[in-house]
Design an enzyme around this catalytic site. Structure first.
Site, mmCIF file in Angstrom:
data_model
loop_
_atom_site.group_PDB
_atom_site.id
_atom_site.type_symbol
_atom_site.label_atom_id
_atom_site.label_comp_id
_atom_site.label_asym_id
_atom_site.label_seq_id
_atom_site.Cartn_x
_atom_site.Cartn_y
_atom_site.Cartn_z
ATOM 1 N N HIS A 157 0.854 -1.193 0.000
ATOM 2 C CA HIS A 157 0.000 0.000 0.000
ATOM 3 C C HIS A 157 0.891 1.246 0.000
ATOM 4 C CE1 HIS A 157 1.124 -0.421 4.227
ATOM 5 N NE2 HIS A 157 1.005 0.897 4.264
ATOM 6 N N HIS B 55 5.726 5.895 -0.791
ATOM 7 C CA HIS B 55 6.456 4.713 -1.235
ATOM 8 C C HIS B 55 5.655 3.469 -0.862
ATOM 9 C CE1 HIS B 55 7.545 5.135 2.991
ATOM 10 N NE2 HIS B 55 7.722 3.811 2.986
#
Length: 189
Positions: free
Chosen positions: A47, A134
């Site tokens: 995620h 990220h």
């Protein structure tokens, strides 16, 4: 423990579609033997974090979802790409291996700002460090080992997608995958 006292460890994130998760996972599988990270993230748990909330009373979940609906109402779907890899920490002994995020990163940053704003009204304090979107792939490089292969970013893409949701997740540290969807909020089209 009563429902009023129960707390869940929560965070807000952007989910990745299955094809992107599958490509990331295949790439990680090729490196597991040579890259000595102690904890590789389960592919279902990939995620992009928008905000970590921490231990939260279960009774607060509805107010969080209402705030996320408000944040989503001011955002439109946007394109993202999982591209490049990098590491936090020393290059030869990284703490975290991550995949980068390309595409409409300005829209992602705007969504992050909106989520922070609505959650601050509920008492959640944003992190002091700048937002660095990220996808975490692995953590905790093994002591005494060295990363022999340099991280190559040139032209490395794991796929793109149009994000149109905000996810509220619960962390369950004793199971794998460890992130459970608590709520899904759609952006306006």
């Amino acid at each position: 423990m009563s429902v009023e006292e129960e707390k869940w460890r929560l965070f807000v994130a952007v989910a990745l579609p299955e094809p992107v998760k599958n490509q990331l996972h295949a790439w990680c599988l090729e490196r597991r033997k040579d890259w000595k990270f102690r904890k590789w993230v389960h592919p279902a748990d990939y995620h992009i974090t928008l905000q970590f909330l921490g231990d939260t009373p279960v009774t607060q979940v509805q107010a969080l979802l209402d705030g996320l609906r408000e944040a989503a109402s001011e955002a439109r779907p946007f394109r993202l790409e999982a591209a490049g890899v990098g590491a936090f920490g020393r290059p030869d002994q990284p703490r975290v291996l991550w995949c980068g995020v390309d595409g409409d990163v300005d829209a992602l940053r705007h969504l992050h700002s909106r989520v922070i704003a609505v959650n601050s009204r509920l008492g959640y304090v944003p992190e002091e460090r700048p937002y660095a979107p990220h996808i975490t792939l692995a953590r905790k490089f093994s002591e005494g080992e060295k990363l022999r292969e340099p991280l190559a970013n040139k032209g490395l893409s794991f796929g793109d997608w149009t994000n149109d949701t905000i996810m509220l997740y619960r962390t369950r540290v004793t199971v794998s995958p460890m992130y459970e969807v608590v709520g899904i909020v759609s952006m306006r089209k």
